[in-house]
Every structure is written in structure tokens, then in C-alpha cells.
Design a protein around this motif. Sequence first.
Motif, PDB file in Angstrom:
ATOM      1  N   GLY A  91       0.507  -1.745   0.118  1.00 43.48           N
ATOM      2  CA  GLY A  91      -0.014   0.305   0.179  1.00 43.48           C
ATOM      3  C   GLY A  91       0.847   0.925   0.237  1.00 43.48           C
ATOM      4  O   GLY A  91       0.514   2.338  -0.529  1.00 43.48           O
ATOM      5  N   ASP A  92       1.792   1.301   0.476  1.00 44.47           N
ATOM      6  CA  ASP A  92       2.937   2.399   0.212  1.00 44.47           C
ATOM      7  C   ASP A  92       4.049   2.381  -1.118  1.00 44.47           C
ATOM      8  O   ASP A  92       4.694   1.419  -0.557  1.00 44.47           O
ATOM      9  CB  ASP A  92       3.495   2.181   2.343  1.00 44.47           C
ATOM     10  N   PRO A  93       4.223   2.883  -2.416  1.00 43.09           N
ATOM     11  CA  PRO A  93       2.728   3.773  -2.094  1.00 43.09           C
ATOM     12  C   PRO A  93       1.775   3.597  -2.783  1.00 43.09           C
ATOM     13  O   PRO A  93       1.042   2.200  -3.131  1.00 43.09           O
ATOM     14  CB  PRO A  93       3.576   4.576  -3.022  1.00 43.09           C
ATOM     15  N   GLY A  94       0.957   4.459  -2.999  1.00 42.17           N
ATOM     16  CA  GLY A  94      -0.598   3.658  -2.986  1.00 42.17           C
ATOM     17  C   GLY A  94      -1.588   4.579  -2.913  1.00 42.17           C
ATOM     18  O   GLY A  94      -1.271   6.050  -2.298  1.00 42.17           O
ATOM     19  N   PRO A  95      -2.614   4.270  -3.311  1.00 40.70           N
ATOM     20  CA  PRO A  95      -3.696   5.525  -2.962  1.00 40.70           C
ATOM     21  C   PRO A  95      -4.019   6.161  -1.861  1.00 40.70           C
ATOM     22  O   PRO A  95      -3.893   4.571  -0.417  1.00 40.70           O
ATOM     23  CB  PRO A  95      -4.936   5.358  -3.170  1.00 40.70           C
ATOM     24  N   LEU A 190     -19.482  12.165  -7.318  1.00 44.87           N
ATOM     25  CA  LEU A 190     -17.491  11.377  -7.856  1.00 44.87           C
ATOM     26  C   LEU A 190     -16.880  11.535  -8.709  1.00 44.87           C
ATOM     27  O   LEU A 190     -16.131  12.578  -8.387  1.00 44.87           O
ATOM     28  CB  LEU A 190     -18.152  10.318  -7.889  1.00 44.87           C
ATOM     29  N   PRO A 191     -17.444  12.620 -10.326  1.00 48.97           N
ATOM     30  CA  PRO A 191     -16.553  12.713 -10.792  1.00 48.97           C
ATOM     31  C   PRO A 191     -15.996  14.321 -10.454  1.00 48.97           C
ATOM     32  O   PRO A 191     -14.828  14.458 -10.697  1.00 48.97           O
ATOM     33  CB  PRO A 191     -17.543  13.518 -12.036  1.00 48.97           C
ATOM     34  N   THR A 192     -16.817  15.160  -9.510  1.00 47.58           N
ATOM     35  CA  THR A 192     -16.170  16.123  -9.201  1.00 47.58           C
ATOM     36  C   THR A 192     -15.373  15.808  -7.553  1.00 47.58           C
ATOM     37  O   THR A 192     -14.339  16.810  -7.731  1.00 47.58           O
ATOM     38  CB  THR A 192     -17.559  17.022  -8.481  1.00 47.58           C
ATOM     39  N   PHE A 193     -15.572  15.171  -7.153  1.00 45.21           N
ATOM     40  CA  PHE A 193     -14.677  14.414  -6.057  1.00 45.21           C
ATOM     41  C   PHE A 193     -13.510  13.954  -6.961  1.00 45.21           C
ATOM     42  O   PHE A 193     -12.038  15.045  -6.564  1.00 45.21           O
ATOM     43  CB  PHE A 193     -15.197  13.481  -4.924  1.00 45.21           C
ATOM     44  N   LEU A 194     -12.878  13.441  -7.837  1.00 41.54           N
ATOM     45  CA  LEU A 194     -11.908  12.833  -8.248  1.00 41.54           C
ATOM     46  C   LEU A 194     -10.724  13.964  -8.691  1.00 41.54           C
ATOM     47  O   LEU A 194     -10.535  14.065  -8.927  1.00 41.54           O
ATOM     48  CB  LEU A 194     -12.441  12.029  -9.366  1.00 41.54           C
ATOM     49  N   ASP A 195     -11.591  15.308  -9.417  1.00 39.01           N
ATOM     50  CA  ASP A 195     -11.539  16.416  -9.880  1.00 39.01           C
ATOM     51  C   ASP A 195     -10.451  16.502  -9.214  1.00 39.01           C
ATOM     52  O   ASP A 195      -9.608  17.804  -9.343  1.00 39.01           O
ATOM     53  CB  ASP A 195     -12.044  17.210 -11.111  1.00 39.01           C
ATOM     54  N   HIS A 196     -10.561  16.376  -8.017  1.00 33.66           N
ATOM     55  CA  HIS A 196      -9.874  17.138  -6.348  1.00 33.66           C
ATOM     56  C   HIS A 196      -9.023  16.527  -5.744  1.00 33.66           C
ATOM     57  O   HIS A 196      -8.681  16.906  -5.173  1.00 33.66           O
ATOM     58  CB  HIS A 196     -11.144  18.102  -5.738  1.00 33.66           C
ATOM     59  N   ARG A 197      -8.788  15.267  -6.451  1.00 26.82           N
ATOM     60  CA  ARG A 197      -8.334  14.025  -5.726  1.00 26.82           C
ATOM     61  C   ARG A 197      -6.763  14.579  -5.148  1.00 26.82           C
ATOM     62  O   ARG A 197      -6.075  15.230  -5.434  1.00 26.82           O
ATOM     63  CB  ARG A 197      -8.091  12.936  -6.382  1.00 26.82           C
ATOM     64  N   PRO A 198      -6.018  14.274  -3.987  1.00 32.16           N
ATOM     65  CA  PRO A 198      -5.207  13.897  -3.458  1.00 32.16           C
ATOM     66  C   PRO A 198      -3.674  14.787  -4.473  1.00 32.16           C
ATOM     67  O   PRO A 198      -3.918  13.443  -5.760  1.00 32.16           O
ATOM     68  CB  PRO A 198      -4.679  13.293  -2.727  1.00 32.16           C
ATOM     69  N   ALA A 199      -2.795  14.968  -4.668  1.00 29.30           N
ATOM     70  CA  ALA A 199      -2.019  15.300  -5.319  1.00 29.30           C
ATOM     71  C   ALA A 199      -1.173  13.666  -5.799  1.00 29.30           C
ATOM     72  O   ALA A 199      -1.278  12.957  -5.061  1.00 29.30           O
ATOM     73  CB  ALA A 199      -0.709  15.879  -4.829  1.00 29.30           C
ATOM     74  N   GLY A 200      -0.841  13.535  -6.974  1.00 29.79           N
ATOM     75  CA  GLY A 200      -0.212  12.425  -7.152  1.00 29.79           C
ATOM     76  C   GLY A 200      -1.166  11.067  -7.213  1.00 29.79           C
ATOM     77  O   GLY A 200      -0.814   9.797  -7.498  1.00 29.79           O
ATOM     78  N   ALA A 201      -1.938  11.172  -6.674  1.00 27.01           N
ATOM     79  CA  ALA A 201      -3.492   9.662  -6.561  1.00 27.01           C
ATOM     80  C   ALA A 201      -3.586   9.372  -8.074  1.00 27.01           C
ATOM     81  O   ALA A 201      -4.033  10.700  -9.017  1.00 27.01           O
ATOM     82  CB  ALA A 201      -4.502   9.902  -5.920  1.00 27.01           C
ATOM     83  N   ARG A 202      -3.989   8.168  -8.344  1.00 25.90           N
ATOM     84  CA  ARG A 202      -4.137   7.975  -9.523  1.00 25.90           C
ATOM     85  C   ARG A 202      -5.860   7.408  -9.730  1.00 25.90           C
ATOM     86  O   ARG A 202      -7.127   7.439  -8.680  1.00 25.90           O
ATOM     87  CB  ARG A 202      -4.016   7.120  -9.931  1.00 25.90           C
ATOM     88  N   ARG A 203      -6.179   8.326 -10.960  1.00 24.52           N
ATOM     89  CA  ARG A 203      -8.353   8.252 -10.744  1.00 24.52           C
ATOM     90  C   ARG A 203      -8.565   7.385 -10.778  1.00 24.52           C
ATOM     91  O   ARG A 203      -9.910   7.240  -9.762  1.00 24.52           O
ATOM     92  CB  ARG A 203      -8.609   9.614 -11.356  1.00 24.52           C
ATOM     93  N   ALA A 204      -8.738   6.296 -11.297  1.00 25.87           N
ATOM     94  CA  ALA A 204      -9.153   5.216 -11.040  1.00 25.87           C
ATOM     95  C   ALA A 204      -8.578   4.217  -9.691  1.00 25.87           C
ATOM     96  O   ALA A 204      -9.669   3.638  -9.561  1.00 25.87           O
ATOM     97  CB  ALA A 204      -8.671   3.658 -12.382  1.00 25.87           C
ATOM     98  N   ASP A 205      -8.022   4.153  -8.821  1.00 24.62           N
ATOM     99  CA  ASP A 205      -7.739   3.399  -7.855  1.00 24.62           C
ATOM    100  C   ASP A 205      -8.388   4.403  -7.123  1.00 24.62           C
ATOM    101  O   ASP A 205      -9.449   3.866  -6.048  1.00 24.62           O
ATOM    102  CB  ASP A 205      -6.154   4.278  -7.773  1.00 24.62           C
ATOM    103  N   LEU A 206      -8.726   5.553  -7.616  1.00 26.25           N
ATOM    104  CA  LEU A 206      -9.490   6.665  -5.801  1.00 26.25           C
ATOM    105  C   LEU A 206     -11.195   6.416  -5.833  1.00 26.25           C
ATOM    106  O   LEU A 206     -11.707   5.725  -5.496  1.00 26.25           O
ATOM    107  CB  LEU A 206      -9.382   7.314  -5.780  1.00 26.25           C
ATOM    108  N   ARG A 207     -11.296   5.991  -7.899  1.00 26.02           N
ATOM    109  CA  ARG A 207     -12.663   5.613  -7.833  1.00 26.02           C
ATOM    110  C   ARG A 207     -13.522   4.592  -7.321  1.00 26.02           C
ATOM    111  O   ARG A 207     -14.015   3.985  -7.320  1.00 26.02           O
ATOM    112  CB  ARG A 207     -13.376   5.699  -9.572  1.00 26.02           C
ATOM    113  N   ALA A 208     -12.467   3.115  -7.764  1.00 30.58           N
ATOM    114  CA  ALA A 208     -12.520   2.282  -7.380  1.00 30.58           C
ATOM    115  C   ALA A 208     -13.022   2.046  -6.249  1.00 30.58           C
ATOM    116  O   ALA A 208     -13.705   1.447  -5.501  1.00 30.58           O
ATOM    117  CB  ALA A 208     -11.404   0.837  -7.871  1.00 30.58           C
ATOM    118  N   LEU A 209     -11.966   2.466  -5.534  1.00 25.99           N
ATOM    119  CA  LEU A 209     -11.538   2.282  -3.653  1.00 25.99           C
ATOM    120  C   LEU A 209     -12.855   3.112  -3.281  1.00 25.99           C
ATOM    121  O   LEU A 209     -13.428   2.775  -2.403  1.00 25.99           O
ATOM    122  CB  LEU A 209     -10.873   3.158  -3.290  1.00 25.99           C
ATOM    123  N   ALA A 210     -13.501   4.368  -4.039  1.00 28.19           N
ATOM    124  CA  ALA A 210     -14.571   4.907  -2.933  1.00 28.19           C
ATOM    125  C   ALA A 210     -16.022   3.803  -3.316  1.00 28.19           C
ATOM    126  O   ALA A 210     -16.683   3.373  -2.778  1.00 28.19           O
ATOM    127  CB  ALA A 210     -14.894   6.404  -4.404  1.00 28.19           C
TER     128      ALA A 210
END
Length: 277
Positions: A91-95, A190-210
Motif C-alpha cells: 500500500g506504500d506507495p498507493g492511494p 464522484l467525478p467532481t471529487f475525483l477532479d479534486h483528488r489528492p496530489a499524485g493519486a490515480r483517478r482509477a484507484d480512488l474511483r474503485a476504492l470509493a
Amino acid sequence: MLTRVVEGPRRVVREIRAAAPLLRELAAPTTVRGPWLAAALHAAPAPVPRVRHRAVVVEAHRQGRPAGLALLSSRVEVRRGRPVTVFRLLGDPGPAGPPGVAPRRLPVADPDVAVHLADGVADLLATTRGRWQLHLTGLPLGDPVLAALGARLGTGAVFQTSRSRSLVDSLDTVGPVLRSTRPADLERWLPTFLDHRPAGARRADLRALARVHAAAGSLEHAVVLDGGRPRAGLLTVLDGASRRPWWGFGQPGGAATAPGQPWVALAASGRGRQSSS
């Protein structure tokens, strides 16, 4: 106590599932539970060098539930022109998970198991071919496995402590808040949240986790609207009785922070077994 090492994503996932009772007993955070770690097994930035996943397991007897578990990933990197096997916690590094709480764990049932688990990790390093580096980060202060491992590795082990920052849910100060844990409602924003995702995080990873945590009823999304459009928002992981703000935009994504827990890291390097060639 028996100590063993298993390798490969499927076998590691089995050990994560088997350790679920131990993780519940220790009130481990979301980032150490099965859904999050399963996502971490498949989350890696491209291009991806070959990553090996291992679980160092301590158990009272064969076929028993884990009494201690270290989930590690490793890959060969070039450092100063030489190949080095770099070990990190899975998990390090990771979402990035909810800030403020140490996101990693080396779960053990008691101090005796902690010593056995530290010995297992040290033995894995000793049998690694060539040079190795170990970077264990994001662990809670006073972790017994880290202390035992540092003693085993000796003067080559370096500890570092830092204090994290946590998010504070201040949406009520921005305006009327719409809150929901329904997965169908999340999809709208969710698309709006992903547009403001933490720096360096991959959109696909965070979408799946959410989506995974929303389906389990353990993710709340909250938005403040302005003319029908989101002015501010916050995702919060519902971790048992605890609410852990994850990430947001507008006011909660910026100034609304507070001191979090201290985290500790261990770094070490050495040489394992020599090549037979």
C-alpha cells in the motif's frame, strides 16, 4: 510459534482474509483492511517494474489464524548504478487514505508474536539476493514489531517520527449540507471529487476504492451546493464508530485541518545472500 513467508497476490489476499479477526480485535484502520489492501495489490503507477508481494505470517500452529502479519512489496530498483531490492509495506506507495491516523500496521496478537514477526522480516532480508533497502513508513508510534526489528537490524536501522495533519469536517460553516451514504447518490458527485483528488493519486484507484467502500456502507459523501453545482464537498470513511474525513474540495479540502497522530518510519539497508554465479 511458526513463521512462514507466502508470495503472490492470491496467496497474500488469502492471508489478509484470514487475518480479519485479528485486525478487528486491534481496531485496525480502513487502510489495513481487506478491501483497501486488495486494491493496493493492483494499484501501481505505469510503467511498472516487476513487483513481488509477500506476507510474513506468524501463527500458533499450522492452518491456524495469523497471530502476526507483515505485508510487504518489493521491486528491484537502480540506486547509484547498482540494483537494489527495495522493500515497503503493502500500500506504500498507493492511494492515500484518510489523513491523521497512521495508515499502516504490523498487526500482532501480543509482544511475543511481535518478536517472531520481526525475526521473520529480518530473515527475509537476509535471504534476499544482493543489496536491499527497507522503508517501513506510516506506522503508529510505539509499534512493537518496529522496535524489535530495529534491535535485530542493529546500527543500520534509522527511525524517524513525524506528526500528520487530519481533515476536519467544517462543511456546516459553508452552507446547507447534503449528506448521504447511498452508492447511487455518490455517482452523481464522484467525478467532481475525483477532479479534486489528492496530489499524485490515480483517478482509477480512488474511483474503485470509493465505490467499494460506498457499496459496503462505509463511505459518506457530503456536498454544499451553489446554484445546483457543488461549492464544497467532503468524503468521509465511516470506520466503525469513528468518522475519518478522507479528501474534499472547497474549505474542507484546504484550511480546515488539525494535528493528527504521530507516525514513525524505519529505514535500513544491507546485503543479503550472494549470487552463486
